[in-house]
Design an enzyme around this catalytic site. Structure first.
Site, PDB file in Angstrom:
ATOM      1  N   CYS A  53     -31.182  -7.489  -4.407  1.00 16.77           N
ATOM      2  CA  CYS A  53     -32.062  -7.458  -3.240  1.00 16.77           C
ATOM      3  C   CYS A  53     -32.969  -6.236  -3.283  1.00 16.77           C
ATOM      4  O   CYS A  53     -32.535  -5.130  -3.609  1.00 16.77           O
ATOM      5  CB  CYS A  53     -31.238  -7.408  -1.948  1.00 16.77           C
ATOM      6  N   ASN A  80     -18.381  -9.569  -1.089  1.00 14.17           N
ATOM      7  CA  ASN A  80     -18.384  -8.149  -1.423  1.00 14.17           C
ATOM      8  C   ASN A  80     -17.027  -7.642  -1.908  1.00 14.17           C
ATOM      9  O   ASN A  80     -16.916  -6.506  -2.362  1.00 14.17           O
ATOM     10  CB  ASN A  80     -18.857  -7.325  -0.222  1.00 14.17           C
ATOM     11  N   ILE A 104     -28.403   3.134   6.883  1.00 13.22           N
ATOM     12  CA  ILE A 104     -27.780   2.956   5.568  1.00 13.22           C
ATOM     13  C   ILE A 104     -28.824   2.758   4.480  1.00 13.22           C
ATOM     14  O   ILE A 104     -28.826   3.443   3.457  1.00 13.22           O
ATOM     15  CB  ILE A 104     -26.794   1.771   5.585  1.00 13.22           C
ATOM     16  N   ARG A 120     -31.789   2.353  -3.649  1.00 13.19           N
ATOM     17  CA  ARG A 120     -30.387   2.244  -4.080  1.00 13.19           C
ATOM     18  C   ARG A 120     -30.157   2.904  -5.437  1.00 13.19           C
ATOM     19  O   ARG A 120     -29.783   2.250  -6.404  1.00 13.19           O
ATOM     20  CB  ARG A 120     -29.961   0.778  -4.157  1.00 13.19           C
ATOM     21  N   PRO A 121     -30.403   4.196  -5.566  1.00 17.10           N
ATOM     22  CA  PRO A 121     -30.268   4.834  -6.877  1.00 17.10           C
ATOM     23  C   PRO A 121     -28.835   4.798  -7.379  1.00 17.10           C
ATOM     24  O   PRO A 121     -27.881   4.787  -6.605  1.00 17.10           O
ATOM     25  CB  PRO A 121     -30.722   6.274  -6.609  1.00 17.10           C
ATOM     26  N   VAL A 122     -28.708   4.783  -8.704  1.00 16.79           N
ATOM     27  CA  VAL A 122     -27.371   4.785  -9.305  1.00 16.79           C
ATOM     28  C   VAL A 122     -26.910   6.211  -9.592  1.00 16.79           C
ATOM     29  O   VAL A 122     -25.887   6.407 -10.248  1.00 16.79           O
ATOM     30  CB  VAL A 122     -27.352   3.952 -10.601  1.00 16.79           C
ATOM     31  N   ASP A 123     -27.634   7.183  -9.067  1.00 14.58           N
ATOM     32  CA  ASP A 123     -27.312   8.583  -9.344  1.00 14.58           C
ATOM     33  C   ASP A 123     -25.865   8.928  -8.989  1.00 14.58           C
ATOM     34  O   ASP A 123     -25.187   9.651  -9.728  1.00 14.58           O
ATOM     35  CB  ASP A 123     -28.247   9.519  -8.564  1.00 14.58           C
ATOM     36  N   LEU A 124     -25.383   8.435  -7.842  1.00 14.36           N
ATOM     37  CA  LEU A 124     -24.032   8.779  -7.415  1.00 14.36           C
ATOM     38  C   LEU A 124     -22.987   8.150  -8.328  1.00 14.36           C
ATOM     39  O   LEU A 124     -21.933   8.739  -8.582  1.00 14.36           O
ATOM     40  CB  LEU A 124     -23.810   8.344  -5.964  1.00 14.36           C
TER      41      LEU A 124
END
Length: 429
Positions: A126, A23, A338, A131-135
């Site tokens: 995964c 990571n 999370i 897990r949106p990419v909006d942020l």
């Protein structure tokens, strides 16, 4: 398709060298796009995700050379990568590559910072929650990027370059923090990231960027300040040890009993997990070579844990802890805050005879006296290794299928466990 065969019941004894953190390695490799000079990364783990990112970066024209071992390197010493992004030939990251790994979407940040344009496929990886990419998109828009989504691609342009801004995330996001951090290094002016992720991997990336000439302060705290610079230069950086791998093997020892030295581990990177292991009955000893984990004689005690951003208990160790708690003397409770839908391993653990019930985001694990080996199937990276932990303590044979998930995040797992006495082998085909 490869499988792993495990005969349970052996205690673990010996030494396990801890690899470089996946990571951290992935965003560090991506950060090389920010400079036209060579970035040298030491202790990069040999993983499927690293190999995939090498292909993705190569698609942009990045040259990557893996150096051989240096004198004194350990048998498991991570590879050294020389990464040169001198000539970026393409600012498009295609679906067929990005769809295989979510972190590869992060290339959008350095491409925009340096080339002022990027076209990147929406991510894959995964299948845990949405897990949106909006942020991430919000952060880039704050920096002056014009974005649109066209046929599954994020099309981004910053004709005048990026401009410093204040970015306040409504919730802590590791991905968003990485993207904002990399993009802001070459922005004009000052950028402040509020409610930033505090994970050690964020700090490691910031340390590397500062070696390259960035001006970043506050990494590892919720407020990061970046003074934009015109250019970054080359540097050499060593990837920090993998706290998730450390915690995983620590839980394996707690599960089987025995005593193992986790060589190169850094306890400050996973203190919350070590505290939970102590509550569960493991003995944790910090020494000059890392962390020694032991469980001799005493049973496994139940725990109650809620996942949280760093420095809390990491979501990436939730599945492993659940496997450990299947043998606890009593009921344990694990709440996942999370990611949604991160209990896919429950039905596979049940195949060993585990007793687990779900109520919303909380799992209750009623410990059993014994687990029995079974054929099981990995559903994602961390879930797959939880099945290995259960199998190590189960009676009889377990066959873990779909282990390509394991290869994405654990370097030579079967070799490291086998060296400590586990009966484990990879079966090809």
């Amino acid at each position: 398709m490869d499988r792993i065969r495990i005969i349970g019941g052996n205690k673990l004894h010996g030494t396990i060298p801890i690899s470089g953190a996946k990571n951290a390695a992935l965003p560090l490799m991506i950060a090389a796009l920010l400079s036209d000079e060579t970035l040298i990364l030491d202790n990069v783990p040999r993983l499927a995700d690293v190999a995939l990112l090498q292909r993705i970066l190569g698609n942009h024209g990045v040259d990557i050379m893996a150096a051989g071992k240096r004198p004194g390197d350990h048998e498991y010493q991570g590879q050294t990568l020389h990464i040169s992004a001198k000539n970026i030939i393409d600012t498009t990251a295609p679906y067929e590559l990005v769809s295989k790994m979510r972190a590869s979407f992060w290339v959008i940040a350095p491409l925009l910072a340096r080339m002022h344009e990027a076209k990147v496929s929406l991510p894959g990886g995964c299948a845990i929650g949405t897990r949106p990419v909006d942020l991430l998109i919000m952060a880039l828009e704050k920096l002056g990027v014009e974005l649109s989504i066209d046929a599954g691609y994020v099309v981004a342009k910053a004709p005048g370059g990026l401009k410093g801004a204040t970015i306040e995330f409504p919730k802590v996001t590791v991905s968003g923090t990485h993207v904002a951090l990399m993009a802001a290094t070459l922005a004009k002016g000052t950028t402040i990231i509020s409610n930033a992720a505090c994970e050690p991997e964020i700090t490691d990336v910031a340390d590397c960027l500062n070696k390259m000439g960035a001006r970043i302060t506050g990494a590892g705290t919720p407020r990061i300040l970046i003074e934009g610079v015109d250019k970054l230069h080359g540097a050499r950086h060593t990837v920090l040890p993998d706290r998730i791998e450390t915690g995983t093997y620590a839980m394996a020892v707690a599960m089987t009993g025995g005593e193992v030295q986790l060589s190169g581990a850094r306890p400050e990177l996973l203190q919350s997990a070590l505290d939970v292991l102590t509550q569960a009955g493991a003995t944790i000893t910090i020494n000059n070579d890392g962390i020694k984990v032991a469980r001799n004689g005493a049973g496994i005690s139940p725990v109650t844990v809620t996942t949280a951003p760093f420095p809390g208990f990491p979501t990436d160790l939730q599945a492993q802890l659940m496997a450990l708690m299947t043998r606890a003397k009593g009921a344990s409770h694990i709440t996942e805050t999370i990611f949604e839908n991160r209990f896919m391993h429950v039905q596979e653990l049940a195949r060993f005879g585990a007793k687990i019930s779900l109520d919303g985001e909380t799992a209750t694990i009623d410990g059993v006296t014994k687990l029995r080996g079974a054929p099981v199937m990995a559903t994602d990276l961390r879930a797959s290794v939880s099945l290995v932990i259960a199998a190590l303590a189960a009676e009889g044979e377990t066959m873990v299928n779909r282990i390509y998930h394991l290869d994405r995040g654990f370097e030579r797992l079967e070799e490291k466990l086998s060296a400590c006495g586990a009966t484990i082998e990879r079966i090809s085909g």
